[in-house]
Every structure is written in C-alpha cells, then in structure tokens.
Scaffold this motif. Structure first.
Motif, PDB file in Angstrom:
ATOM      1  N   THR A 187      -6.507 -10.311  -1.799  1.00 48.29           N
ATOM      2  CA  THR A 187      -6.901 -10.138  -0.403  1.00 48.29           C
ATOM      3  C   THR A 187      -6.814  -8.668  -0.004  1.00 48.29           C
ATOM      4  N   ILE A 188      -7.858  -8.187   0.641  1.00 50.12           N
ATOM      5  CA  ILE A 188      -7.853  -6.852   1.245  1.00 50.12           C
ATOM      6  C   ILE A 188      -8.220  -7.017   2.714  1.00 50.12           C
ATOM      7  N   LEU A 189      -7.390  -6.451   3.571  1.00 54.44           N
ATOM      8  CA  LEU A 189      -7.570  -6.594   5.018  1.00 54.44           C
ATOM      9  C   LEU A 189      -7.822  -5.222   5.629  1.00 54.44           C
ATOM     10  N   LEU A 190      -8.958  -5.063   6.283  1.00 54.29           N
ATOM     11  CA  LEU A 190      -9.294  -3.808   6.961  1.00 54.29           C
ATOM     12  C   LEU A 190      -8.603  -3.769   8.316  1.00 54.29           C
ATOM     13  N   THR A 191      -7.835  -2.703   8.561  1.00 50.23           N
ATOM     14  CA  THR A 191      -7.050  -2.603   9.784  1.00 50.23           C
ATOM     15  C   THR A 191      -7.427  -1.347  10.562  1.00 50.23           C
ATOM     16  N   MET A 192      -7.000  -1.341  11.825  1.00 53.35           N
ATOM     17  CA  MET A 192      -7.190  -0.172  12.708  1.00 53.35           C
ATOM     18  C   MET A 192      -8.649   0.243  12.780  1.00 53.35           C
ATOM     19  N   TYR A 193      -9.522  -0.734  12.850  1.00 53.50           N
ATOM     20  CA  TYR A 193     -10.956  -0.447  12.935  1.00 53.50           C
ATOM     21  C   TYR A 193     -11.293   0.077  14.320  1.00 53.50           C
ATOM     22  N   VAL A 220       6.279  -8.206  -9.250  1.00 53.25           N
ATOM     23  CA  VAL A 220       6.671  -9.165 -10.290  1.00 53.25           C
ATOM     24  C   VAL A 220       6.895 -10.548  -9.680  1.00 53.25           C
ATOM     25  N   ALA A 221       7.403 -10.584  -8.454  1.00 54.11           N
ATOM     26  CA  ALA A 221       7.666 -11.873  -7.806  1.00 54.11           C
ATOM     27  C   ALA A 221       6.393 -12.547  -7.313  1.00 54.11           C
ATOM     28  N   ALA A 222       5.369 -11.749  -7.003  1.00 55.45           N
ATOM     29  CA  ALA A 222       4.178 -12.281  -6.343  1.00 55.45           C
ATOM     30  C   ALA A 222       3.164 -12.833  -7.332  1.00 55.45           C
ATOM     31  N   ARG A 223       2.312 -13.681  -6.818  1.00 58.06           N
ATOM     32  CA  ARG A 223       1.132 -14.128  -7.551  1.00 58.06           C
ATOM     33  C   ARG A 223      -0.117 -13.457  -7.001  1.00 58.06           C
ATOM     34  N   GLU A 224      -0.002 -12.994  -5.760  1.00 55.47           N
ATOM     35  CA  GLU A 224      -1.129 -12.353  -5.099  1.00 55.47           C
ATOM     36  C   GLU A 224      -0.679 -11.054  -4.440  1.00 55.47           C
ATOM     37  N   VAL A 225      -1.590 -10.103  -4.367  1.00 55.32           N
ATOM     38  CA  VAL A 225      -1.351  -8.851  -3.654  1.00 55.32           C
ATOM     39  C   VAL A 225      -2.303  -8.781  -2.474  1.00 55.32           C
ATOM     40  N   LEU A 226      -1.743  -8.553  -1.301  1.00 54.46           N
ATOM     41  CA  LEU A 226      -2.535  -8.357  -0.083  1.00 54.46           C
ATOM     42  C   LEU A 226      -2.430  -6.880   0.280  1.00 54.46           C
ATOM     43  N   ILE A 227      -3.570  -6.206   0.335  1.00 57.28           N
ATOM     44  CA  ILE A 227      -3.585  -4.768   0.603  1.00 57.28           C
ATOM     45  C   ILE A 227      -4.229  -4.509   1.969  1.00 57.28           C
ATOM     46  N   PRO A 228      -3.452  -4.086   2.956  1.00 55.44           N
ATOM     47  CA  PRO A 228      -4.064  -3.626   4.211  1.00 55.44           C
ATOM     48  C   PRO A 228      -4.591  -2.206   4.016  1.00 55.44           C
ATOM     49  N   ILE A 229      -5.794  -1.969   4.465  1.00 58.43           N
ATOM     50  CA  ILE A 229      -6.413  -0.640   4.331  1.00 58.43           C
ATOM     51  C   ILE A 229      -6.865  -0.174   5.707  1.00 58.43           C
ATOM     52  N   GLN A 230      -6.309   0.936   6.131  1.00 54.87           N
ATOM     53  CA  GLN A 230      -6.727   1.546   7.385  1.00 54.87           C
ATOM     54  C   GLN A 230      -8.137   2.098   7.231  1.00 54.87           C
ATOM     55  N   CYS A 231      -8.942   1.946   8.256  1.00 55.22           N
ATOM     56  CA  CYS A 231     -10.331   2.385   8.183  1.00 55.22           C
ATOM     57  C   CYS A 231     -10.441   3.889   8.402  1.00 55.22           C
ATOM     58  N   GLU A 232      -9.761   4.646   7.553  1.00 51.84           N
ATOM     59  CA  GLU A 232      -9.832   6.097   7.554  1.00 51.84           C
ATOM     60  C   GLU A 232      -9.809   6.577   6.111  1.00 51.84           C
ATOM     61  N   ASN A 278       0.883  -1.165   0.000  1.00 55.06           N
ATOM     62  CA  ASN A 278       0.000   0.000   0.000  1.00 55.06           C
ATOM     63  C   ASN A 278       0.915   1.207   0.000  1.00 55.06           C
ATOM     64  N   GLN A 279       0.737   2.109  -0.950  1.00 55.50           N
ATOM     65  CA  GLN A 279       1.668   3.221  -1.051  1.00 55.50           C
ATOM     66  C   GLN A 279       1.535   4.203   0.102  1.00 55.50           C
ATOM     67  N   LYS A 280       0.446   4.122   0.858  1.00 59.55           N
ATOM     68  CA  LYS A 280       0.316   4.969   2.040  1.00 59.55           C
ATOM     69  C   LYS A 280       1.000   4.292   3.219  1.00 59.55           C
ATOM     70  N   GLY A 281       1.743   5.066   3.977  1.00 56.62           N
ATOM     71  CA  GLY A 281       2.389   4.532   5.160  1.00 56.62           C
ATOM     72  C   GLY A 281       1.453   4.488   6.356  1.00 56.62           C
ATOM     73  N   GLY A 282       1.786   3.653   7.315  1.00 60.92           N
ATOM     74  CA  GLY A 282       1.030   3.603   8.563  1.00 60.92           C
ATOM     75  C   GLY A 282      -0.312   2.929   8.493  1.00 60.92           C
ATOM     76  N   VAL A 283      -0.529   2.070   7.495  1.00 60.90           N
ATOM     77  CA  VAL A 283      -1.823   1.397   7.371  1.00 60.90           C
ATOM     78  C   VAL A 283      -1.780  -0.032   7.915  1.00 60.90           C
ATOM     79  N   GLY A 284      -0.613  -0.474   8.371  1.00 64.99           N
ATOM     80  CA  GLY A 284      -0.520  -1.808   8.956  1.00 64.99           C
ATOM     81  C   GLY A 284       0.091  -2.853   8.044  1.00 64.99           C
TER      82      GLY A 284
END
Length: 359
Positions: free
Chosen positions: A278-284, A237-249, A106-112
């Motif tokens: 996969t998308i994971l909601l964090t800091m809820y 390029v190395a991955a087959r999957e991207v997991l994106i943590p998204i802060q609930c803000e 996730n290009q934003k920092g501090g999202v977990g």
C-alpha cells in the motif's frame, strides 16, 4: 495649509490597473472550500470537496434562497459525513480472513506516517475491526495522538523488545474507540537499538511478540521512526505488508528508493513474506502543479499499490493531535476525516479480496 499632493493622473490609473489585475489573479486563484473537483492521478469520486461530495451534490443544482439556506445545507451535509465516519449505525468494513500486520514506514520525516497510522487505525476500529497500534517511534507521537500515557515507567514497546514482555501486558485500550489498542512508546526506546546489539536474533524480537499474542486481532499497525535503523528493521521483519505514506512533494520521493531497497534486503535475508502492499499519497495540495506531478509519477511507478484515496492538506488533521485525538474523532465531518475513512475502506477491501499487490 496646502492641499494634499495628489498623484498624477497616469500614476493613479496605473495603481488602479494594478489593483484590478491583483483582484483578477486572486479570483482566478480561488479554490473550492475543500479540494479541487478533479486532479490528475486520482478519480473525482474520492474527492470530498463541496462540489463533488455526493452528500452535498444538491448544492450544485440548488438555487439558495438565502445565504443562510446554503449554510444550512453545508452544515447538514457535514453532519451526515460525521455520522458516516463515526458509524453509529454499526456498519462494518470487511474484515480480513487472517491477521494483517502492516509496517508504516518512510525514512523521511513529516510525510504523515504517524497521522496515517492513527487515523487509519481509528477508522477501521470504528467500523468493526479489532486493531492494535504498536508505537515504535521513541518520540511517541502515535501514543499522543491516541491519548495513551507514554511517560517513563509505563509498560511500552521498549519492554517488549528488550525485556521480552508480552504484548498483552503492554497494550492499552484506547479511550473512546472500541476495539482499538495501543502499545505506547517511551523515551527508553531511544536506547533500544544499542541494547539490542548483543541480543541473539535481535531483528525478530517484535515478530516473536506479535506471533505469540493470542488475542483476536484483524490489524496490527507498527508506526516506525523516520530512519532505517534496528527499530525499523524489527518492524519490517514482523510485518507482512509495508504501507508507505508519501507526501506530495519532491523531497518525499528521494528516500523512497532506499526504503524499497531495504525492504528487498529484509525480504531476501530475514522475512520472505514482507512486501510493499500500500502507498498512500498525503498532504495533497490541489493548488500546486507539483502535487499533480508527484501523484502522477508515483502512480506511474506503482499502479497497483497506490490507493485511489488521497489525503489532502487539512488544518483539522494538524490540530487533532494537540487534543490527543485523531481527526476522525476530532472533526468527523471534515475532509481529512472522510479521506482517511475512504483510505481505510480501500485497505479493508483489498485485504478481504486478496487484492494486495506485491512490490
């Protein structure tokens, strides 16, 4: 000496009324010991609050004879949760039929990103999977969270990308967590992007190293820096999957579109296999309507990718890296630990059944 000046009766009454209203507001604002029982966008079954945790469900109908009795039940329930998280019984999560390589980005920092990488890796490793964490962030926070040395001079991700070192030479066994290995990041990694500019096929250096590793691995988690530079491109390029943590803000949603566009570009030109799985909601934070709104919006756009499990705001999750631990091992009975275990269960189940949705 004259008597102390007393406020007029009407002012005293106004003050009492103000205090009463403040007390009412505080009473109405009181939340549960953990998280609210229900929240929009996530099923209550995954909430680990005191009210809904099945291990403490008896508290709802139990009439405590004393405060001590109630506290004993809470302590016993937390101990049961800790046993489930640390898994001394050896109960394994389903293992994938082939190696899964996940880029946590996730290009934003501090999202977990780093917190999620470390805790998901530990949870999966404690439940029977063989896991490798590749720390691709020059800050080395994943290495710190796993208590792996990452000072200058130790074999690291820099040596793999720039010097062509084998992963087997750089990977370190994580102390106290069987089946978990880590390739640390050193400060040298900060200059890797410049040094790779003139290298042939610079975007696929990490992929070749992972593909060449012959050891048995179920999961490879690549922790990316909060940017979309060459290091992140190597991870995509190395991955087959991207997991994106998204802060609930709200701000956490702003960079999501750019990240998805970059994933599409990599898929079109460099790695046709990669997709957001996969998308994971964090800091809820259940006390805010904004968290509900963000969760609902993300689930509306990505109904198949968003995990049901939500990671709540937790002091324990924030404290754990200071002790060189994941929250799984630092406080296994906490809601942060149980939430990450539930997220790991979902990720494992999706991989075992082939239920990973493409973006």
């Amino acid at each position: 000496m004259s008597d102390p000046v007393q406020p007029p009766v009407d002012e005293q009454g106004a003050a009492d009324e103000s205090h009463r209203r403040i007390r009412e507001m505080l009473d109405n604002a009181t939340v549960s010991r953990e998280t609210p029982r229900t929240y929009r966008g996530a099923p209550a079954a995954h909430d680990v609050s005191r009210e809904t945790d099945p291990l403490t469900a008896q508290i709802q109908t139990h009439e405590p004879a004393s405060r001590e009795t109630d506290d004993d039940l809470l302590i016993a329930a937390e101990a049961k949760r800790a046993v489930a998280v640390l898994n001394p019984s050896g109960t394994n999560l389903p293992r994938p039929p082939h190696r899964r390589v996940l880029c946590v980005a996730n290009q934003k920092g501090g999202v977990g990103k780093t917190t999620s990488t470390v805790n998901l890796a530990v949870a999966l490793a404690l439940h029977g999977s063989r896991v490798l964490v590749v720390d691709l962030d020059p800050q080395g926070n994943a290495s710190t969270g796993l208590s792996v040395d990452h000072h200058a001079g130790v074999p690291s991700a820099y040596d793999i990308l720039v010097e062509g070192m084998d992963i087997a030479e750089a990977a370190v066994q994580v102390e106290g967590v069987p089946n978990l290995f880590c390739v640390p990041a050193t400060i040298d990694l900060a200059g890797a992007e410049i040094e790779l500019v003139s290298v042939v096929a610079r975007e696929s250096r990490l992929r070749r190293a992972i593909d060449a590793f012959q050891g048995q691995l179920d999961y490879v988690f690549v922790d990316c820096p909060p940017s979309l530079g060459l290091l992140t491109v190597n991870a995509l390029v190395a991955a087959r999957e991207v997991l994106i943590p998204i802060q609930c803000e709200y701000y956490a949603l702003e960079g999501l579109g750019q990240l998805l566009r970059n994933v599409d570009l990599v898929r079109a030109h460099l790695n046709n296999d990669v997709r957001v799985s996969t998308i994971l909601l964090t800091m809820y934070d259940g006390r805010t309507k904004l968290a509900d709104q963000v969760a609902a919006e993300v689930r509306g756009h990505f109904p198949d990718q968003v995990l049901n499990s939500v990671i709540p705001r937790s002091v324990r999750v924030s404290e754990a890296p200071g002790y060189g631990q994941s929250v799984i091992t630092y406080d296994p009975g906490s809601r942060g630990a149980t939430s990450y275990l539930e997220a790991a269960r979902e990720i494992a189940a999706r991989g075992a059944t082939g239920g990973m949705a493409a973006s």
